[in-house]
Enzyme design. Structure first.
Site, PDB file in Angstrom:
ATOM      1  N   SER A  77      38.772  46.000  43.259  1.00  0.00           N
ATOM      2  CA  SER A  77      38.864  45.816  44.709  1.00  0.00           C
ATOM      3  C   SER A  77      39.182  47.153  45.388  1.00  0.00           C
ATOM      4  O   SER A  77      38.447  48.122  45.212  1.00  0.00           O
ATOM      5  CB  SER A  77      39.908  44.741  45.009  1.00  0.00           C
ATOM      6  N   GLU A 119      30.576  37.277  47.146  1.00  0.00           N
ATOM      7  CA  GLU A 119      31.545  38.192  47.763  1.00  0.00           C
ATOM      8  C   GLU A 119      31.014  38.771  49.067  1.00  0.00           C
ATOM      9  O   GLU A 119      29.868  39.239  49.114  1.00  0.00           O
ATOM     10  CB  GLU A 119      31.833  39.376  46.831  1.00  0.00           C
ATOM     11  N   HIS A 138      35.331  37.355  44.020  1.00  0.00           N
ATOM     12  CA  HIS A 138      35.910  38.690  44.026  1.00  0.00           C
ATOM     13  C   HIS A 138      36.835  38.878  42.825  1.00  0.00           C
ATOM     14  O   HIS A 138      37.707  38.057  42.548  1.00  0.00           O
ATOM     15  CB  HIS A 138      36.688  38.867  45.330  1.00  0.00           C
TER      16      HIS A 138
END
Length: 300
Positions: free
Chosen positions: A144, A239, A269
């Site tokens: 991320s 996502e 995600h």
């Protein structure tokens, strides 16, 4: 079985959350609670240490590490998260590769906006080099926001005249602070974790009014990746940040970089965090990431 697992993970991530905008403290506590449910393999050991002036978590395999070090950058929207919340991912990589890993506790926004965290990560890399490690024995990895840092720390290292690591692995990286990818719209509602409003909110804390149209904030749009090491980008189709990955992969290819864009259907995600029996796709993706790392970090 895999479709059932994906459906269960999706339903879990869609559980009702408190209405209204949550405080930074609530965001951090909620993320800790979620990541505490992830499986951590029992064949990895952890030691608190420091790296480049910041706390770090050193993760090593129980049976002794083989040559190779992963410098890991945790996720959390640049606002929350820690080496402990990423432990399921770092320990899985350590277990699967036999390498050791350092996970950096970089400073977080809004208390410390850009470029504080990036400076911490660059200092950590510099400390590994100063300790005598050869850059060919180091790989960057992150998820991320930390996946974004894996890319931007390499950019900052190159700008500082430092040698680049042997490889970079990113899980669902955040690579576009302008939030202009088409998937921000096309995956709205499909993404069980993020909304555009949510990522704009945390992104604004990190930017603190700075222009997002620059390589160290939006590398998917503005970075020159010439000379970058081999790059593995893993992302799920569900996502809103999907296009961050696809556009960075295109830039890497245009710059002559060895790049693998690894897209998993119907995955959310950072789905790799659900490894250890919860989601087959997570274990398979981490197997591919481990193979990539062992192929590019040479063993004497």
């Amino acid at each position: 079985m895999s479709k059932e697992q994906l459906a269960k993970v999706d339903a879990m991530l869609r559980q009702p959350r408190p209405e209204g905008r949550r405080s930074v403290e609530e965001l951090r506590a909620g993320f800790r609670a979620l990541m505490d449910t992830m499986v951590v393999p029992d064949d990895a050991r952890t030691t608190q240490t420091a790296l480049g002036g910041r706390p770090a978590l050193h993760v090593t395999p129980d049976n002794g590490a083989r040559p190779g070090t992963i410098l890991y950058f945790h996720g959390g929207g640049f606002v929350f998260g820690s080496p402990e919340t990423a432990l399921s991912l770092t320990a899985q990589l350590v277990s699967k590769t036999g390498f050791d890993s350092y996970s950096v506790d970089y400073r977080l926004a809004p208390e410390h906006p850009f470029p504080a965290g990036l400076e911490d990560n660059l200092s950590a890399y510099r400390a590994l080099l100063d300790s005598g490690l050869d850059p060919s024995a180091i790989a960057f990895a992150g998820d991320s926001a930390g996946g974004g840092y894996a890319v931007t720390t390499a950019l900052a290292a190159r700008d500082a005249g430092l040698p680049l690591p042997a490889a970079i692995v990113t899980f669902s990286p955040g690579l576009d602070a302008t939030r202009t990818g088409e998937s921000m719209t096309t995956k709205d509602g499909i993404d069980p974790i993020f909304t555009r409003e949510a990522v704009m909110h945390t992104g604004a804390m990190y930017l603190a009014g700075q222009d997002p149209e620059q390589p160290l904030l939006s590398p998917a749009l503005f970075a020159d990746l010439t000379g970058f090491p081999p790059l593995l980008i893993q992302v799920g189709t569900n996502e809103i940040l999907l296009d961050d990955s696809t556009r960075l992969a295109a830039r890497a290819r245009e710059a002559g970089v060895d790049v693998i864009l690894d897209i998993t259907a119907d995955a959310p995600h950072v789905f790799q965090a659900f490894a250890g029996g919860t989601l087959d796709e997570a274990d398979h993706a981490l197997d591919r990431a481990a193979l990539f790392l062992t192929q590019h970090v040479p063993t004497p």
